[in-house]
Design an enzyme around this catalytic site. Structure first.
Site, PDB file in Angstrom:
ATOM      1  N   TYR A 122       0.825  -1.446  -0.271  1.00 13.49           N
ATOM      2  CA  TYR A 122       0.227   0.069  -0.622  1.00 13.49           C
ATOM      3  C   TYR A 122       0.711   1.160  -0.313  1.00 13.49           C
ATOM      4  CZ  TYR A 122      -3.846  -3.089   1.100  1.00 13.49           C
ATOM      5  OH  TYR A 122      -4.969  -4.120   1.125  1.00 13.49           O
ATOM      6  N   ASN A 145     -13.218  -0.236  -4.312  1.00 12.19           N
ATOM      7  CA  ASN A 145     -12.958  -0.376  -5.883  1.00 12.19           C
ATOM      8  C   ASN A 145     -14.205  -0.894  -6.880  1.00 12.19           C
ATOM      9  OD1 ASN A 145     -11.677  -1.189  -8.871  1.00 12.19           O
ATOM     10  ND2 ASN A 145     -10.732  -2.362  -7.814  1.00 12.19           N
ATOM     11  N   CYS A 153      -6.585  -4.732  -7.834  1.00 17.68           N
ATOM     12  CA  CYS A 153      -5.898  -4.296  -5.843  1.00 17.68           C
ATOM     13  C   CYS A 153      -6.539  -6.005  -5.730  1.00 17.68           C
ATOM     14  CB  CYS A 153      -7.176  -3.701  -5.219  1.00 17.68           C
ATOM     15  SG  CYS A 153      -8.620  -4.212  -5.519  1.00 17.68           S
ATOM     16  N   HIS A 154      -6.122  -7.082  -5.649  1.00 18.16           N
ATOM     17  CA  HIS A 154      -5.475  -8.306  -5.534  1.00 18.16           C
ATOM     18  C   HIS A 154      -4.190  -7.893  -5.097  1.00 18.16           C
ATOM     19  CE1 HIS A 154      -6.025  -9.718  -9.531  1.00 18.16           C
ATOM     20  NE2 HIS A 154      -4.734 -10.018  -9.092  1.00 18.16           N
ATOM     21  N   GLU A 180      -1.969 -15.929 -11.135  1.00 15.01           N
ATOM     22  CA  GLU A 180      -0.899 -15.385 -11.461  1.00 15.01           C
ATOM     23  C   GLU A 180       0.555 -16.156 -11.388  1.00 15.01           C
ATOM     24  OE1 GLU A 180      -1.672 -10.640 -10.543  1.00 15.01           O
ATOM     25  OE2 GLU A 180      -3.233 -11.002 -11.452  1.00 15.01           O
TER      26      GLU A 180
END
Length: 183
Positions: A122, A145, A153-154, A180
């Site tokens: 962050y 979001n 945002c993950h 991912e």
């Protein structure tokens, strides 16, 4: 541009989508995906009504206009391909009318700042936005979001790499990051 986008939100089709990372509510206008959230359809209705005023018409997916159906179909196809590791980003048109100006700025920065398969904190994202002391504000923006998964945002984690603060929960965040990493 934000106020112009807000003025366009007059008709919204809502759909639910079960995914390996949880149930998502999708909302579409005739032109773009308005929401992809871990929330209820009613919560999306309230957010869209606030953004577009009292004149927003909500439709069930079965009653969607051809444009709304096309957006929902494309969003679902891209979501499935993303979760299968076949694509790394989304090209479905997006409408950030449900986001504040700071939230829109924050979530739009995600993809260029944190590439697919990587994470950042962050604080790092706040610094990239030229607001180095705004890590908490960045967290709040990411928490609202309206396009979870689509605007990733993950990929933002706690200062020590902990999986904190995700609307879909820690298990969903872990699943998305693992997907991912595997691709």
């Amino acid at each position: 541009m934000q106020s112009e986008a807000r003025a366009r939100v007059t008709s919204v089709a809502l759909a639910e989508e079960s995914t390996p990372c949880g149930r998502l509510v999708l909302a579409a206008t005739n032109e773009a995906l308005l929401a992809c959230v871990y929330d209820t359809a009613e919560a999306v209705r309230r957010r869209a009504a606030r953004a577009g005023g009292s004149g927003v018409e909500f439709r069930a997916e079965a009653d969607a206009t051809p444009g709304q159906s096309a957006v929902l179909t494309e969003a679902r196809a891209q979501l499935a391909a993303y979760l299968a590791g076949e694509i790394r980003s989304f090209s479905v048109p997006l409408d950030l009318s449900l986001a504040s100006a700071f939230t829109a700025q924050t979530v739009l920065a995600l993809e260029s700042f944190v590439p697919y398969g990587r994470t950042a904190t962050y604080g790092e994202l706040a610094a990239a936005l030229d607001r180095p002391r705004a890590a908490r504000a960045v967290g709040m923006a990411l928490g609202s979001n309206p396009l979870c998964v689509v605007l990733p945002c993950h990929r933002i984690v706690g200062a020590k790499g902990s999986l904190t603060g995700y609307a879909g929960g820690v298990d969903a965040k872990r699943y998305l990051l693992a997907t991912e990493a595997a691709a």
